[in-house]
Design a protein around this motif. Sequence first.
Motif, PDB file in Angstrom:
ATOM      1  N   UNK A 257       0.873  -1.163  -0.015  1.00  0.00           N
ATOM      2  CA  UNK A 257      -0.093  -0.065  -0.187  1.00  0.00           C
ATOM      3  C   UNK A 257       0.821   1.332   0.046  1.00  0.00           C
ATOM      4  N   UNK A 258       0.925   1.735  -1.184  1.00  0.00           N
ATOM      5  CA  UNK A 258       1.863   3.083  -1.345  1.00  0.00           C
ATOM      6  C   UNK A 258       3.452   2.618  -1.240  1.00  0.00           C
ATOM      7  N   UNK A 259       3.947   3.185  -0.304  1.00  0.00           N
ATOM      8  CA  UNK A 259       5.466   2.721  -0.225  1.00  0.00           C
ATOM      9  C   UNK A 259       5.848   1.761   0.747  1.00  0.00           C
ATOM     10  N   UNK A 260       4.708   1.213   1.343  1.00  0.00           N
ATOM     11  CA  UNK A 260       5.020  -0.063   2.338  1.00  0.00           C
ATOM     12  C   UNK A 260       4.054  -1.334   2.173  1.00  0.00           C
ATOM     13  N   UNK A 261       4.170  -2.326   3.106  1.00  0.00           N
ATOM     14  CA  UNK A 261       3.587  -3.444   3.246  1.00  0.00           C
ATOM     15  C   UNK A 261       2.619  -3.277   4.330  1.00  0.00           C
ATOM     16  N   UNK A 262       1.309  -3.915   4.231  1.00  0.00           N
ATOM     17  CA  UNK A 262       0.399  -4.035   5.029  1.00  0.00           C
ATOM     18  C   UNK A 262      -0.122  -5.246   5.261  1.00  0.00           C
ATOM     19  N   UNK A 263      -0.771  -5.963   6.676  1.00  0.00           N
ATOM     20  CA  UNK A 263      -0.974  -7.235   6.413  1.00  0.00           C
ATOM     21  C   UNK A 263      -2.524  -7.235   5.957  1.00  0.00           C
ATOM     22  N   UNK A 264      -2.561  -8.472   5.305  1.00  0.00           N
ATOM     23  CA  UNK A 264      -3.922  -8.834   4.774  1.00  0.00           C
ATOM     24  C   UNK A 264      -4.823  -9.000   6.193  1.00  0.00           C
ATOM     25  N   UNK A 265      -6.056  -9.321   5.963  1.00  0.00           N
ATOM     26  CA  UNK A 265      -6.915  -9.579   6.949  1.00  0.00           C
ATOM     27  C   UNK A 265      -6.412 -11.152   7.565  1.00  0.00           C
ATOM     28  N   UNK A 266      -6.025 -12.127   6.907  1.00  0.00           N
ATOM     29  CA  UNK A 266      -5.441 -13.252   7.254  1.00  0.00           C
ATOM     30  C   UNK A 266      -3.998 -13.145   7.868  1.00  0.00           C
ATOM     31  N   UNK A 267      -3.280 -12.471   7.240  1.00  0.00           N
ATOM     32  CA  UNK A 267      -2.068 -12.209   7.917  1.00  0.00           C
ATOM     33  C   UNK A 267      -2.077 -11.413   9.225  1.00  0.00           C
ATOM     34  N   UNK A 268      -2.982 -10.424   9.590  1.00  0.00           N
ATOM     35  CA  UNK A 268      -3.487  -9.981  10.853  1.00  0.00           C
ATOM     36  C   UNK A 268      -3.775 -11.200  11.722  1.00  0.00           C
ATOM     37  N   UNK A 269      -4.619 -12.148  11.291  1.00  0.00           N
ATOM     38  CA  UNK A 269      -5.355 -13.135  12.024  1.00  0.00           C
ATOM     39  C   UNK A 269      -4.196 -14.207  12.216  1.00  0.00           C
ATOM     40  N   UNK A 270      -2.835 -14.138  11.557  1.00  0.00           N
ATOM     41  CA  UNK A 270      -1.850 -15.184  11.822  1.00  0.00           C
ATOM     42  C   UNK A 270      -0.866 -14.527  12.836  1.00  0.00           C
ATOM     43  N   UNK A 271      -0.858 -13.216  12.891  1.00  0.00           N
ATOM     44  CA  UNK A 271       0.027 -12.527  13.424  1.00  0.00           C
ATOM     45  C   UNK A 271       0.428 -13.311  14.755  1.00  0.00           C
ATOM     46  N   UNK A 272      -0.588 -13.360  15.721  1.00  0.00           N
ATOM     47  CA  UNK A 272      -0.449 -13.892  17.246  1.00  0.00           C
ATOM     48  C   UNK A 272      -0.379 -15.330  17.190  1.00  0.00           C
ATOM     49  N   UNK A 273      -0.845 -16.028  16.153  1.00  0.00           N
ATOM     50  CA  UNK A 273      -0.850 -17.503  16.399  1.00  0.00           C
ATOM     51  C   UNK A 273       0.577 -17.817  16.036  1.00  0.00           C
ATOM     52  N   UNK A 274       1.124 -17.073  15.002  1.00  0.00           N
ATOM     53  CA  UNK A 274       2.560 -17.338  14.498  1.00  0.00           C
ATOM     54  C   UNK A 274       3.350 -17.436  15.717  1.00  0.00           C
ATOM     55  N   UNK A 275       3.441 -15.973  16.461  1.00  0.00           N
ATOM     56  CA  UNK A 275       4.444 -15.871  17.641  1.00  0.00           C
ATOM     57  C   UNK A 275       4.105 -16.972  18.590  1.00  0.00           C
ATOM     58  N   UNK A 276       2.582 -17.301  18.950  1.00  0.00           N
ATOM     59  CA  UNK A 276       2.770 -18.471  20.073  1.00  0.00           C
ATOM     60  C   UNK A 276       3.276 -19.611  19.414  1.00  0.00           C
ATOM     61  N   UNK A 277       3.089 -20.126  18.272  1.00  0.00           N
ATOM     62  CA  UNK A 277       3.441 -21.276  17.606  1.00  0.00           C
ATOM     63  C   UNK A 277       5.191 -21.435  17.620  1.00  0.00           C
ATOM     64  N   UNK A 278       5.503 -20.242  17.462  1.00  0.00           N
ATOM     65  CA  UNK A 278       7.013 -20.058  17.761  1.00  0.00           C
ATOM     66  C   UNK A 278       7.540 -20.461  19.067  1.00  0.00           C
ATOM     67  N   UNK A 279       6.959 -19.775  20.007  1.00  0.00           N
ATOM     68  CA  UNK A 279       7.327 -20.073  21.385  1.00  0.00           C
ATOM     69  C   UNK A 279       7.206 -21.433  21.916  1.00  0.00           C
ATOM     70  N   UNK A 280       5.987 -22.093  21.435  1.00  0.00           N
ATOM     71  CA  UNK A 280       5.741 -23.355  21.741  1.00  0.00           C
ATOM     72  C   UNK A 280       6.627 -24.097  21.231  1.00  0.00           C
ATOM     73  N   UNK A 281       7.109 -24.132  19.873  1.00  0.00           N
ATOM     74  CA  UNK A 281       8.412 -24.752  19.293  1.00  0.00           C
ATOM     75  C   UNK A 281       9.623 -24.555  20.063  1.00  0.00           C
ATOM     76  N   UNK A 282       9.856 -23.344  20.483  1.00  0.00           N
ATOM     77  CA  UNK A 282      10.893 -23.148  21.080  1.00  0.00           C
ATOM     78  C   UNK A 282      11.096 -23.912  22.419  1.00  0.00           C
ATOM     79  N   UNK A 283       9.951 -24.037  23.413  1.00  0.00           N
ATOM     80  CA  UNK A 283       9.725 -24.805  24.513  1.00  0.00           C
ATOM     81  C   UNK A 283      10.059 -26.176  24.272  1.00  0.00           C
ATOM     82  N   UNK A 284       9.330 -26.864  23.122  1.00  0.00           N
ATOM     83  CA  UNK A 284       9.450 -28.131  22.895  1.00  0.00           C
ATOM     84  C   UNK A 284      10.712 -28.564  22.500  1.00  0.00           C
ATOM     85  N   UNK A 285      11.609 -27.864  21.747  1.00  0.00           N
ATOM     86  CA  UNK A 285      12.971 -28.229  21.590  1.00  0.00           C
ATOM     87  C   UNK A 285      13.978 -27.738  22.371  1.00  0.00           C
ATOM     88  N   UNK A 286      13.616 -27.145  23.462  1.00  0.00           N
ATOM     89  CA  UNK A 286      14.583 -26.855  24.669  1.00  0.00           C
ATOM     90  C   UNK A 286      14.268 -27.755  25.822  1.00  0.00           C
TER      91      UNK A 286
END
Length: 314
Positions: free
Chosen positions: A56-85
């Motif tokens: 959008x113009x000179x920058x990127x913005x999240x789509x509706x799905x991208x916004x929905x995935x934002x928190x889920x992806x952070x949680x998934x990464x935290x959980x994977x880190x805990x699994x492998x640690x």
Amino acid sequence: MYLSGLDLNLVLSLRALLEERNVTRAGQRIGLSQPATSAALARLRRHFDDELLSRVGGQYELTALGQALLDRTATACDLLERVFSSRAEFSAGSEEHEFTLLASDYAVAVFGAELARTVHAEAPRVRLRFQRHPTDVMEDTATLLSTVDGLLLPHGIISGFPAVELFTDRWAFLVAETNDEVGDRLTMGDLARLPWVTYQRTYDAPAARQLSMLGIEPRVEVSVDSFQVLPFMVADTRRIALVQRRLAERLAGVAAVRVLEPPYEAVPLQAALWWHPVHTHDAAHIWLRETAARVGAELSTSTPGHLATAAEGD
């Protein structure tokens, strides 16, 4: 869709892209070149059949799905880190580790301080990090627990997750020393008539929900996010507050308030340490749970005292 068909490295790329909203910065964050990050974005777009990031113009913005995935992806990464640690063995006396626990200021003052003393004595390189639990703890408990090592919370608020019992507590009421509307004993009429100061949402606590069953609807005048400020919100006012007995004993003298027995048989509080099942077989977490249970058992041996009334003092 099965995990075996996915490249889990894309999860890291997805998180970086959604949070940075810039291909170059996302690549730098996870150690990929700009072409490699662009290729990862293309794969993610094909997988989700969505642009995820739209220019959008000179920058990127999240789509509706991208916004929905934002928190889920952070949680998934935290959980994977805990699994492998996770580890098969844990030597508390020599290993360095940090545990993050969610708790109210009551739980930290009454239990957390005792736990910290024990951990310092037995595991000097282990750190404890206490964070205030959010008010919506009941709304997405699984996600919340997946990002931390545990949650200190009484029974009756959440369920369906493993827990270890810690200690019991009773309830008391705070009344200003200057409040001459209340005698040596509170009555049910006092609870219905006087204004209240409460901790966050009134009916989160089973003891407060019990009042509704008794026909009492607290008239909340002030709500706070700290149990330890309740005495100051009661002092020199007509307000009353429901507080845990162990905390009331620790706060004795900090404000001009009286501590009185409830005029009904208040359901006791049973504190517990709750955790996500991903931690169940981790050696470090097993040590934490066993230590917490031991500290809780020692705390339970000191029963909160019975409040003396004027009649008992005669």
